[in-house]
Structure formats: C-alpha cells, structure tokens
Design a protein around this motif. Structure first.
Motif, PDB file in Angstrom:
ATOM      1  N   LEU A 216       0.826  -1.212   0.000  1.00 37.90           N
ATOM      2  CA  LEU A 216       0.000   0.000   0.000  1.00 37.90           C
ATOM      3  C   LEU A 216       0.857   1.258   0.000  1.00 37.90           C
ATOM      4  CD1 LEU A 216      -2.736   1.402   0.175  1.00 37.90           C
ATOM      5  CD2 LEU A 216      -2.542   1.254   2.668  1.00 37.90           C
ATOM      6  N   ALA A 217       1.866   1.289   0.865  1.00 41.44           N
ATOM      7  CA  ALA A 217       2.714   2.480   0.957  1.00 41.44           C
ATOM      8  C   ALA A 217       3.472   2.712  -0.343  1.00 41.44           C
ATOM      9  CB  ALA A 217       3.689   2.335   2.126  1.00 41.44           C
ATOM     10  N   ASP A 232      -3.190  12.073 -13.428  1.00 39.29           N
ATOM     11  CA  ASP A 232      -3.552  12.700 -12.168  1.00 39.29           C
ATOM     12  C   ASP A 232      -4.749  12.031 -11.496  1.00 39.29           C
ATOM     13  OD1 ASP A 232      -1.506  14.431 -12.557  1.00 39.29           O
ATOM     14  OD2 ASP A 232      -2.748  16.062 -13.341  1.00 39.29           O
ATOM     15  N   ASP A 233      -5.598  11.392 -12.287  1.00 35.07           N
ATOM     16  CA  ASP A 233      -6.786  10.780 -11.703  1.00 35.07           C
ATOM     17  C   ASP A 233      -6.783   9.260 -11.845  1.00 35.07           C
ATOM     18  OD1 ASP A 233      -7.047  10.720 -14.404  1.00 35.07           O
ATOM     19  OD2 ASP A 233      -9.137  11.372 -14.463  1.00 35.07           O
ATOM     20  N   VAL A 234      -5.634   8.685 -12.206  1.00 35.38           N
ATOM     21  CA  VAL A 234      -5.543   7.223 -12.328  1.00 35.38           C
ATOM     22  C   VAL A 234      -5.673   6.592 -10.949  1.00 35.38           C
ATOM     23  CG1 VAL A 234      -3.989   5.308 -12.855  1.00 35.38           C
ATOM     24  CG2 VAL A 234      -4.187   7.222 -14.449  1.00 35.38           C
ATOM     25  N   TRP A 235      -6.591   5.629 -10.810  1.00 40.27           N
ATOM     26  CA  TRP A 235      -6.725   4.931  -9.529  1.00 40.27           C
ATOM     27  C   TRP A 235      -5.842   3.691  -9.515  1.00 40.27           C
ATOM     28  CZ3 TRP A 235      -8.452   0.071 -10.514  1.00 40.27           C
ATOM     29  CH2 TRP A 235      -9.284  -0.134 -11.622  1.00 40.27           C
ATOM     30  N   PHE A 236      -5.599   3.159  -8.346  1.00 38.36           N
ATOM     31  CA  PHE A 236      -4.782   1.941  -8.248  1.00 38.36           C
ATOM     32  C   PHE A 236      -5.455   0.968  -7.293  1.00 38.36           C
ATOM     33  CE2 PHE A 236      -3.475   4.349  -4.605  1.00 38.36           C
ATOM     34  CZ  PHE A 236      -3.063   3.431  -3.638  1.00 38.36           C
ATOM     35  N   SER A 237      -5.247  -0.330  -7.548  1.00 41.47           N
ATOM     36  CA  SER A 237      -5.842  -1.359  -6.698  1.00 41.47           C
ATOM     37  C   SER A 237      -4.758  -2.232  -6.093  1.00 41.47           C
ATOM     38  CB  SER A 237      -6.817  -2.225  -7.507  1.00 41.47           C
ATOM     39  OG  SER A 237      -6.135  -3.008  -8.472  1.00 41.47           O
ATOM     40  N   ILE A 238      -5.033  -2.731  -4.887  1.00 41.50           N
ATOM     41  CA  ILE A 238      -4.156  -3.690  -4.217  1.00 41.50           C
ATOM     42  C   ILE A 238      -4.994  -4.906  -3.841  1.00 41.50           C
ATOM     43  CG2 ILE A 238      -2.622  -1.898  -3.317  1.00 41.50           C
ATOM     44  CD1 ILE A 238      -3.954  -2.324  -0.573  1.00 41.50           C
ATOM     45  N   ASN A 239      -4.363  -6.064  -3.837  1.00 41.49           N
ATOM     46  CA  ASN A 239      -5.045  -7.301  -3.473  1.00 41.49           C
ATOM     47  C   ASN A 239      -4.796  -7.608  -2.005  1.00 41.49           C
ATOM     48  OD1 ASN A 239      -5.943  -8.674  -6.239  1.00 41.49           O
ATOM     49  ND2 ASN A 239      -3.946  -7.704  -6.552  1.00 41.49           N
ATOM     50  N   LEU A 240      -5.853  -7.929  -1.283  1.00 36.35           N
ATOM     51  CA  LEU A 240      -5.721  -8.328   0.119  1.00 36.35           C
ATOM     52  C   LEU A 240      -6.277  -9.732   0.291  1.00 36.35           C
ATOM     53  CD1 LEU A 240      -6.770  -5.115   2.109  1.00 36.35           C
ATOM     54  CD2 LEU A 240      -4.466  -5.938   1.614  1.00 36.35           C
ATOM     55  N   SER A 241      -5.496 -10.599   0.935  1.00 30.52           N
ATOM     56  CA  SER A 241      -5.933 -11.962   1.218  1.00 30.52           C
ATOM     57  C   SER A 241      -6.903 -11.947   2.397  1.00 30.52           C
ATOM     58  CB  SER A 241      -4.723 -12.838   1.553  1.00 30.52           C
ATOM     59  OG  SER A 241      -4.184 -12.449   2.811  1.00 30.52           O
ATOM     60  N   PRO A 242      -7.631 -13.041   2.627  1.00 31.89           N
ATOM     61  CA  PRO A 242      -8.515 -13.086   3.804  1.00 31.89           C
ATOM     62  C   PRO A 242      -7.763 -12.838   5.108  1.00 31.89           C
ATOM     63  CG  PRO A 242      -9.052 -14.872   2.297  1.00 31.89           C
ATOM     64  CD  PRO A 242      -7.809 -14.221   1.765  1.00 31.89           C
ATOM     65  N   GLN A 243      -6.552 -13.396   5.231  1.00 29.26           N
ATOM     66  CA  GLN A 243      -5.769 -13.186   6.458  1.00 29.26           C
ATOM     67  C   GLN A 243      -5.391 -11.721   6.614  1.00 29.26           C
ATOM     68  OE1 GLN A 243      -5.237 -15.441   4.104  1.00 29.26           O
ATOM     69  NE2 GLN A 243      -4.705 -17.443   4.954  1.00 29.26           N
ATOM     70  N   LEU A 267      -8.087   4.717  -4.357  1.00 29.78           N
ATOM     71  CA  LEU A 267      -7.710   3.374  -3.907  1.00 29.78           C
ATOM     72  C   LEU A 267      -8.854   2.397  -4.139  1.00 29.78           C
ATOM     73  CD1 LEU A 267      -5.929   1.289  -2.363  1.00 29.78           C
ATOM     74  CD2 LEU A 267      -6.995   2.144  -0.262  1.00 29.78           C
ATOM     75  N   VAL A 268      -8.509   1.237  -4.679  1.00 33.26           N
ATOM     76  CA  VAL A 268      -9.446   0.120  -4.807  1.00 33.26           C
ATOM     77  C   VAL A 268      -8.844  -1.085  -4.091  1.00 33.26           C
ATOM     78  CG1 VAL A 268     -10.597  -1.488  -6.385  1.00 33.26           C
ATOM     79  CG2 VAL A 268     -10.362   0.932  -7.006  1.00 33.26           C
ATOM     80  N   VAL A 269      -9.608  -1.705  -3.215  1.00 35.10           N
ATOM     81  CA  VAL A 269      -9.170  -2.914  -2.508  1.00 35.10           C
ATOM     82  C   VAL A 269      -9.828  -4.111  -3.184  1.00 35.10           C
ATOM     83  CG1 VAL A 269      -9.276  -4.189  -0.341  1.00 35.10           C
ATOM     84  CG2 VAL A 269      -8.792  -1.740  -0.324  1.00 35.10           C
ATOM     85  N   GLU A 270      -9.003  -5.052  -3.648  1.00 37.60           N
ATOM     86  CA  GLU A 270      -9.524  -6.226  -4.344  1.00 37.60           C
ATOM     87  C   GLU A 270      -9.594  -7.426  -3.409  1.00 37.60           C
ATOM     88  OE1 GLU A 270      -8.141  -7.279  -8.152  1.00 37.60           O
ATOM     89  OE2 GLU A 270      -7.744  -5.217  -8.809  1.00 37.60           O
ATOM     90  N   VAL A 271     -10.738  -8.108  -3.434  1.00 39.94           N
ATOM     91  CA  VAL A 271     -10.932  -9.331  -2.657  1.00 39.94           C
ATOM     92  C   VAL A 271     -11.539 -10.386  -3.579  1.00 39.94           C
ATOM     93  CG1 VAL A 271     -11.249  -8.084  -0.489  1.00 39.94           C
ATOM     94  CG2 VAL A 271     -13.237  -8.621  -1.886  1.00 39.94           C
ATOM     95  N   THR A 272     -11.530 -11.639  -3.122  1.00 40.12           N
ATOM     96  CA  THR A 272     -12.168 -12.723  -3.870  1.00 40.12           C
ATOM     97  C   THR A 272     -13.303 -13.299  -3.040  1.00 40.12           C
ATOM     98  OG1 THR A 272     -10.724 -14.455  -2.985  1.00 40.12           O
ATOM     99  CG2 THR A 272      -9.960 -13.292  -4.954  1.00 40.12           C
ATOM    100  N   GLU A 273     -14.078 -14.171  -3.642  1.00 38.31           N
ATOM    101  CA  GLU A 273     -15.201 -14.766  -2.929  1.00 38.31           C
ATOM    102  C   GLU A 273     -14.741 -15.631  -1.757  1.00 38.31           C
ATOM    103  OE1 GLU A 273     -18.378 -16.404  -5.417  1.00 38.31           O
ATOM    104  OE2 GLU A 273     -17.521 -15.307  -7.097  1.00 38.31           O
ATOM    105  N   ASP A 274     -13.486 -16.069  -1.776  1.00 39.81           N
ATOM    106  CA  ASP A 274     -12.954 -16.856  -0.659  1.00 39.81           C
ATOM    107  C   ASP A 274     -13.004 -16.073   0.648  1.00 39.81           C
ATOM    108  OD1 ASP A 274     -12.442 -18.886  -2.400  1.00 39.81           O
ATOM    109  OD2 ASP A 274     -10.341 -18.389  -2.696  1.00 39.81           O
ATOM    110  N   GLY A 294     -13.806   6.395   1.507  1.00 36.22           N
ATOM    111  CA  GLY A 294     -13.821   6.921   0.149  1.00 36.22           C
ATOM    112  C   GLY A 294     -13.248   5.959  -0.863  1.00 36.22           C
ATOM    113  N   ALA A 295     -12.625   4.859  -0.379  1.00 42.83           N
ATOM    114  CA  ALA A 295     -12.067   3.858  -1.282  1.00 42.83           C
ATOM    115  C   ALA A 295     -13.177   2.969  -1.822  1.00 42.83           C
ATOM    116  CB  ALA A 295     -11.013   3.025  -0.553  1.00 42.83           C
ATOM    117  N   ARG A 296     -12.853   2.189  -2.849  1.00 46.51           N
ATOM    118  CA  ARG A 296     -13.823   1.268  -3.427  1.00 46.51           C
ATOM    119  C   ARG A 296     -13.360  -0.170  -3.226  1.00 46.51           C
ATOM    120  NH1 ARG A 296     -14.198   3.100  -9.453  1.00 46.51           N
ATOM    121  NH2 ARG A 296     -12.004   3.592  -9.037  1.00 46.51           N
ATOM    122  N   VAL A 297     -14.295  -1.107  -3.398  1.00 46.08           N
ATOM    123  CA  VAL A 297     -14.011  -2.533  -3.228  1.00 46.08           C
ATOM    124  C   VAL A 297     -14.330  -3.251  -4.536  1.00 46.08           C
ATOM    125  CG1 VAL A 297     -14.610  -4.643  -1.984  1.00 46.08           C
ATOM    126  CG2 VAL A 297     -14.489  -2.457  -0.755  1.00 46.08           C
ATOM    127  N   ALA A 298     -13.389  -4.084  -4.983  1.00 40.97           N
ATOM    128  CA  ALA A 298     -13.586  -4.864  -6.207  1.00 40.97           C
ATOM    129  C   ALA A 298     -13.615  -6.351  -5.859  1.00 40.97           C
ATOM    130  CB  ALA A 298     -12.453  -4.589  -7.203  1.00 40.97           C
TER     131      ALA A 298
END
Length: 349
Positions: A216-217, A232-243, A267-274, A294-298
């Motif tokens: 993230l940092a 200037d307005d490009v968003w970025f996503s990071i993947n977070l595991s369940p843990q 910021l977009v936080v990516e998760v899976t159905e797991d 203000g962030a979004r979830v994918a």
C-alpha cells in the motif's frame, strides 16, 4: 519391506483452542484406541508427540504388497478417524492427513523413514487434508525448495527484493488508462519466483500483514509520483488476502495514503469470494469501513467461487472483475458471451 504411516490430526489445534486442552487430551486417547483396533497384533502404533502418530506395518511380502497394504490401511484409518468422537458428552469431529514411506526404497534408517513420511504427510495436508500421500523424490525436492524460499523470504523486504508491477486498466470506450492493479513480484536469490509460489509462503510465515502495508505504501507513493499526461486521476488497486483483511487496521490505510498525498478515492481494494467463506460479518464490516473512507471494493475472479447470489447481494462491492476464463473466449464463444452479458447486466443493476 516395512511401511511407515505418519498421521497428523486435522483441526486439532482448533479443537484444543475452543474446547480446551483436557478435551484435546481425551480425544488423543480415543484416537489411539481406534488406531490399535485397526492394525494387526504385531504392528506398532506410537504417538510421537502433540497430535502426531505413526503406524509401523511389518512382514510385507514384497514392494507391491507393501504398497497395496499401505493404501488400504491408510484409507481405513482416514475413514475411521473421520467418524465423530464423543468426548465428555460432546461430539467432536476431526480427521487426519497421512504420509507414507516404505523401507528400504524411501530410507534405510529410522530417521530417514520418519522424515520422508513426514514430508508426504505435509504434502497430503496442503492438498486439502483428509487424505494420504506416498513419499517421492520430487516431493522431497519441493520441500527443500520451500524451506529455501522461506529463509530467503524472511529477508526479502529488508533487502528490497520485492517490487511492484502495474497492470493497466483501459477504458474500452475512450481507450484511456483509467487505473492500474499493483502486482507483487519477487526477484529471489536464484531469479524471479512466481507469485503463485511465494505468496502462500508469505501467509504461512505470518508476513502477509507486513507485506500488505509495504504494498500500500509503495503503490501510493509510486502512483502519486506519476506525472505523465492524464495520470492525475488514475486509480490503483491492491489485493488483500482473507488473512490480511482480518488483520487490517484502517489507521495505517489512511496514514499511508496521507503520507503519499493520495486521496482515498483513488484506492481500490480487491478481494475474492474466498474472503466470505468464514467470518462473513466481520469481513463485511471491514469492507464497509474501507468504503466509508472513500475507497472502493472490487470482487476479483467473479464467477469461479462458491458464493450464492443470496450472499453476494449483501457484500459491499463497487466493481465486479469477471474471471478471465469467461473473457478469453470473447466474442466468438456464445456461452461465454451469454455469461458475460448476464454478469454485466447484474452488476449495473
């Protein structure tokens, strides 16, 4: 030939933690009784320690007989230990993972035989548990590589060996890059290592949380530093595991973004159905808090998990990422086209 079966009980730590050590001890005693009932009088059953047992089968005619007997006994043990135990008036369900090594082909000494049966057990457990596996030379090589990677990974952050690659997200209409997905990469001691190989090891070592903070940092700082036209307005996503999501703290999310001068809306936080198979309510609360910043979830890899639509409707999701297995066949595969159109319609509604 002699056969050594190495057993490790599944879910025993959870039973100990939730029902207490006394219940765990009584369960081990009942497991021992069942094991003794499943072997011949001249076979040996032993408890090595904790929830690990060994069964030694002797007097085999030849290698083929030893292999077949080992498979039959392992299946019988797996079936019998999978039946409920009744401990202190309470029903307890466990199970076991079994590794099998044969003497002399898998080891001439006791220590080699135990080590190789343990490696096979580890392999069975990491294939979902509740099964058995025979030792092989290839299996040993994988374990040796894993141990080597574990040692190297512990120092990877300090040595700055981890890097991020950015996969662009392109708007299909305007053809502009509107976002990027930050992907973790590791150039290990012997060259690049696949994320499919090293990320599960990071989680097993308990390093996933530290790596998530670093991702993230770093992504916040690097994306914020891009100065080319339209970035200037490009968003970025990071993947977070369940843990990682279970351990996440919103303050370090906001601190990392503030330090980079990056608004949470990018910021977009990516998760899976797991993520939603366990502790669903806690996960939903965390994702709601992330959205409140203000962030979004994918939702990543949509269409390949096991969540029902009844559960999915309760998840705080802003973006649905359709799994590539459906997209690769477009536009010629009629079935994929129907599925993708349906998902897009559902997402819009």
């Amino acid at each position: 030939p002699v056969v050594l079966l190495y057993l490790d009980l599944d879910r025993f730590k959870s039973i100990n933690d939730t029902l207490g050590h006394q219940t765990g001890d009584l369960l081990l005693q009942q497991v021992a009784v069942r094991l003794r009932q499943m072997v011949r009088a001249h076979d040996t059953v032993a408890r090595l320690g904790g929830d690990e047992f060994t069964v030694l089968l002797a007097d085999m005619e030849d290698k083929e007989a030893a292999t077949e007997t080992a498979r039959r006994v392992a299946e019988n043990i797996r079936e019998q230990l999978g039946r409920p135990f009744y401990v202190g008036g309470r029903e307890v369900v466990t199970g076991c993972s079994i590794g099998i090594a044969l003497h002399p082909q898998d080891g001439e000494t006791y220590s080699d035989l135990v080590k190789h049966a343990d490696i096979a057990m580890y392999h069975a457990k990491h294939n979902g548990g509740g099964g058995h596996a025979f030792f092989s030379v290839e299996m040993n090589a994988r374990v040796v590589r894993r141990v080597s990677l574990e040692t190297a990974l512990r120092n990877a952050l300090r040595r700055e060996e981890l890097t991020l690659a950015y996969q662009p997200v392109v708007d299909a209409v305007s053809k502009r890059v509107v976002g990027v997905e930050a992907l973790l990469r590791w150039d290990g001691p012997d060259g690049p290592v696949s994320p499919l190989e090293f990320i599960p090891i990071l989680e097993d070592l308990g390093l996933g949380h530290d790596v998530a903070r670093w991702v993230l940092a770093t992504a916040s700082r690097e994306v914020r530093g891009w100065t080319f036209a339209g970035a200037d307005d490009v968003w970025f996503s990071i993947n977070l595991s369940p843990q990682q999501l279970h351990r996440i703290q919103l303050n370090w999310l906001s601190e990392a973004l503030d330090h980079a001068g990056m608004p949470a809306t990018r910021l977009v936080v990516e998760v899976t159905e797991d993520h939603f198979h366990h502790n669903t309510e806690a996960i939903i609360d965390t994702l709601e808090a992330i959205r409140s910043m203000g962030a979004r979830v994918a939702l990543d890899d949509f269409g390949t998990g096991h969540s029902s639509l009844a559960r999915l409707r309760n998840f705080p999701i802003d973006i649905v990422k359709i799994d590539r297995s459906f997209v690769n066949g477009l536009p010629h595969d009629a079935k994929d086209l129907a599925i993708v159109n349906t998902i897009i319609t559902m997402a819009r509604h």
